[in-house]
Design a protein around this motif. Sequence first.
Motif, mmCIF file in Angstrom:
data_model
loop_
_atom_site.group_PDB
_atom_site.id
_atom_site.type_symbol
_atom_site.label_atom_id
_atom_site.label_comp_id
_atom_site.label_asym_id
_atom_site.label_seq_id
_atom_site.Cartn_x
_atom_site.Cartn_y
_atom_site.Cartn_z
ATOM 1 N N ARG B 12 28.478 7.623 68.119
ATOM 2 C CA ARG B 12 27.616 6.738 68.917
ATOM 3 C C ARG B 12 27.977 5.284 68.690
ATOM 4 O O ARG B 12 27.859 4.786 67.565
ATOM 5 C CB ARG B 12 26.148 6.929 68.500
ATOM 6 C CG ARG B 12 25.534 8.242 68.918
ATOM 7 C CD ARG B 12 24.044 8.179 68.609
ATOM 8 N NE ARG B 12 23.470 9.510 68.539
ATOM 9 C CZ ARG B 12 22.455 9.845 67.756
ATOM 10 N NH1 ARG B 12 21.925 8.937 66.950
ATOM 11 N NH2 ARG B 12 21.956 11.064 67.776
ATOM 12 N N ASN B 13 28.452 4.640 69.725
ATOM 13 C CA ASN B 13 28.708 3.198 69.731
ATOM 14 C C ASN B 13 29.430 2.733 68.462
ATOM 15 O O ASN B 13 29.010 1.802 67.790
ATOM 16 C CB ASN B 13 27.369 2.440 69.886
ATOM 17 C CG ASN B 13 27.610 0.958 70.174
ATOM 18 O OD1 ASN B 13 28.629 0.599 70.768
ATOM 19 N ND2 ASN B 13 26.680 0.119 69.733
ATOM 20 N N LEU B 14 30.528 3.387 68.152
ATOM 21 C CA LEU B 14 31.233 3.124 66.892
ATOM 22 C C LEU B 14 32.136 1.887 66.986
ATOM 23 O O LEU B 14 33.012 1.803 67.848
ATOM 24 C CB LEU B 14 32.072 4.350 66.500
ATOM 25 C CG LEU B 14 32.829 4.262 65.178
ATOM 26 C CD1 LEU B 14 31.868 4.241 63.994
ATOM 27 C CD2 LEU B 14 33.794 5.439 65.043
ATOM 28 N N HIS B 15 31.857 0.941 66.085
ATOM 29 C CA HIS B 15 32.693 -0.254 65.971
ATOM 30 C C HIS B 15 33.355 -0.246 64.604
ATOM 31 O O HIS B 15 32.676 -0.078 63.586
ATOM 32 C CB HIS B 15 31.852 -1.538 66.086
ATOM 33 C CG HIS B 15 31.374 -1.827 67.480
ATOM 34 N ND1 HIS B 15 30.441 -1.038 68.125
ATOM 35 C CD2 HIS B 15 31.708 -2.813 68.358
ATOM 36 C CE1 HIS B 15 30.206 -1.537 69.337
ATOM 37 N NE2 HIS B 15 30.967 -2.610 69.504
ATOM 38 N N VAL B 16 34.666 -0.456 64.567
ATOM 39 C CA VAL B 16 35.391 -0.435 63.296
ATOM 40 C C VAL B 16 36.344 -1.620 63.220
ATOM 41 O O VAL B 16 37.033 -1.924 64.197
ATOM 42 C CB VAL B 16 36.187 0.874 63.140
ATOM 43 C CG1 VAL B 16 37.049 0.847 61.870
ATOM 44 C CG2 VAL B 16 35.243 2.070 63.098
ATOM 45 N N SER B 17 36.342 -2.255 62.037
ATOM 46 C CA SER B 17 37.271 -3.369 61.815
ATOM 47 C C SER B 17 38.221 -3.031 60.670
ATOM 48 O O SER B 17 37.858 -2.308 59.744
ATOM 49 C CB SER B 17 36.508 -4.635 61.427
ATOM 50 O OG SER B 17 35.755 -5.093 62.511
ATOM 51 N N VAL B 18 39.417 -3.590 60.747
ATOM 52 C CA VAL B 18 40.364 -3.488 59.644
ATOM 53 C C VAL B 18 40.728 -4.906 59.256
ATOM 54 O O VAL B 18 41.186 -5.676 60.102
ATOM 55 C CB VAL B 18 41.624 -2.700 60.065
ATOM 56 C CG1 VAL B 18 42.633 -2.675 58.913
ATOM 57 C CG2 VAL B 18 41.249 -1.283 60.477
ATOM 58 N N ASP B 19 40.504 -5.249 57.979
ATOM 59 C CA ASP B 19 40.738 -6.617 57.487
ATOM 60 C C ASP B 19 40.081 -7.649 58.397
ATOM 61 O O ASP B 19 40.692 -8.676 58.713
ATOM 62 C CB ASP B 19 42.250 -6.904 57.383
ATOM 63 C CG ASP B 19 42.898 -6.044 56.315
ATOM 64 O OD1 ASP B 19 42.194 -5.703 55.336
ATOM 65 O OD2 ASP B 19 44.078 -5.697 56.465
ATOM 66 N N GLY B 20 38.883 -7.375 58.853
ATOM 67 C CA GLY B 20 38.143 -8.340 59.655
ATOM 68 C C GLY B 20 38.486 -8.335 61.145
ATOM 69 O O GLY B 20 37.831 -9.010 61.935
ATOM 70 N N THR B 21 39.509 -7.593 61.514
ATOM 71 C CA THR B 21 39.879 -7.537 62.931
ATOM 72 C C THR B 21 39.248 -6.317 63.584
ATOM 73 O O THR B 21 39.474 -5.192 63.132
ATOM 74 C CB THR B 21 41.419 -7.425 63.073
ATOM 75 O OG1 THR B 21 42.001 -8.468 62.310
ATOM 76 C CG2 THR B 21 41.847 -7.527 64.533
#
Lengths: 481, 260
Positions: B12-21
């Motif tokens: 559900r509405n997944l937001h993922v960042s890598v090293d802040g991006t």
Amino acid sequence: MPTSTAKIEELVSREYQHGFYTPIEEETLPPGLNEDIVRLISAKKNEPAWLTEWRLKAYRHWLTMKEPTWQNVRYQPIDYNAIHYYSAPKMKSRPKSLDEVDPELLRTYEKLGIPLREQELLAGVAVDAVFDSVSVATTFKEKLAEHGVIFCSFSEAVQNYPDLVRQYLGTVVPYNDNFFAALNSAVFSDGSFCYVPKGVRCPMELSTYFRINAAKTGQFERTLIIADEGAYVSYLEGCTAPMRDENQLHAAVVELVALEGAEIKYSTVQNWYPGDKEGRGGIYNFVTKRGICLGRGSKISWTQIETGSAITWKYPSVILRGDDSVGEFYSVALTNHYQQADTGTKMIHLGRNTRSTILSKAISAGHGQNSYRGLVKVMRGAEHARNYTQCDSLLIGDRCGAHTFPYMEVRNSTAIVEHEATTSKISEEQLFYCQSRGILLEDAVSMIVSGFCRQVFQELPMEFAVEAHKLMGVSLEGAIG
Amino acid sequence: MSMSKQPLLEIRNLHVSVDGTPILRGIDLLIHRGEVHAIMGPNGSGKSTLCYVLAGREGYTVTKGQVLYEGRNLLEMSPEERAHAGLFLAFQYPVEIPGVGNMYFLRTALNAIRKHRGLEPIDAMDFLQLVREKAKLVGIDERLLKRSVNEGFSGGEKKRNEVLQMAILEPTLAILDETDSGLDIDALRIVADGVNALRNEQHAVLAITHYQRLLEYLVPDYVHVLVGGQIVRSGGPELAAELERRGYADLEPQATATLQ
């Protein structure tokens, strides 16, 4: 630090398992070293005059020597006059059978997992148990005698086989070889002696279990193994000590002699007390081990698993004098917390077609520092000598260090000398791969470390492979699969 | 497929960042047992990130949204727990583990999962038989089983080894991260066969791929298009063919903003 690195460091920080002290009445000489102490040790052992003289010669030479400083380790200066050079459990005379041995001593070895009663022993392993300065028991002597194999404490050998001892003592590691060997030659108190006669394949594994118990005492044992023509012997050595805040010195000498066609396999699992997490205490393991392949086609193989000691300084070496002789060195050295190791080997090729193999695996964790130092020397007459050296280092965490110091001296153009070295970190990728297959992090670390050491573990006799795996925090299944 | 059943995986509405991006920017996905889903997308669209987040790799920060697996919060589970619960990731670049036997590795993994299911460790002979049978199925030379994990394997051998692990561990949800890349047609077919063998109402598959090729052998029930960290279109197997013809060019997230 990523959480997995922190977890890994925690996993490799197991408590020392053998740190207990046995309260037993011991007879200890006053601290300090002078000619009287040397004479007193010799007198206590009822030694012949030639041996007393040999000790004194070594002592006088030692006085002229300086402690080596070239090794890549750091420690506070040792006060040699604060050390007790002799400490032994009080016994009226050397016990003739185990029934006469102090039950407290038997319990100590049982606690260490080394039961000395033959029926309880692993079938096929004879044990010489050395407690501080003396050998307290040797098992399976009679059975070995049937094959003509002599296996006893060094002190007994001096009494019962003086000619053999005199013929070989100091021939591989001379009394003036180096600072610690000279010290050992002056004050050595006990150790193991083994002679395997011509053509005899020793019917069981021989082993010595060294235990330091008394405080502020150095352990200076001396081991001499002779394999006569065509003989074979496999010898194991294990070591532990109580946990203490001060450092203790262990300066041993081991000499191996292989005559024509003979083979000696010498394995060590060294687990002296390594000191605590802050680097307090622990054993200084400053040891000289060397073998000579005297006869044609002889072979000497060293395998060592070095997990203990605050500082390890040892280079089990082989002098390849006989033509077609073979020298091998297989090593796993683990340094954790503030442990330091400077270890490796010397392969001296004198004979023709001599071959040597060096395989060193160094694992560093915590603030541990691990150095491989090895010399491959091919002398002029060593036609077609061959050496293969491989040094691999594995780093766990980012505060430890691995160093490699290979030395090569080749004076014969037909020689082939190869050296390979790698350094790697236990990778997050490998761990994640294992975890994503359902393998727990701690099992994954064990599995990867054990895989890294596999080639060396394979060289160990079965009984020791078990011990080595336990020591590395690894289940036995790990490397055998 | 009845929608009243609890989904196996619910994103559900997944937001993922890598090293802040930010890499994933609002993914929604429902997978039920018995279904095969394919996610297609150009390089850099976030396909591998999605795989790693689902498998629990460190370094991927979930900034928003949730993931439920059999109704449980997947993101709170360790990678091992996810594996024990039946989730499996076939890696795009499987790592080598020198000195650890492939067979030993497989057996350790299988026993870890069996333990979680309350089963005894598998008997050595039964295990050998199981491995031989599955190795044959995925066309793996038995000699590879005796080597160290992935050490010195060719790219194709590594991929087959992943499929072998999957066949032995029988995951409830198998995620394939570009398992088809670098494979020739024969190998591709074998990989697809391995996946198809898992296909029944108990299992589900999420196949991530760059090309349509794999989907010819592994006909998915649903195809999703991932571009710029968002699923910009979903459809049936015909969508894959369309993408093959037209490419991803007109599927940029801004152009399809109305789809969100």
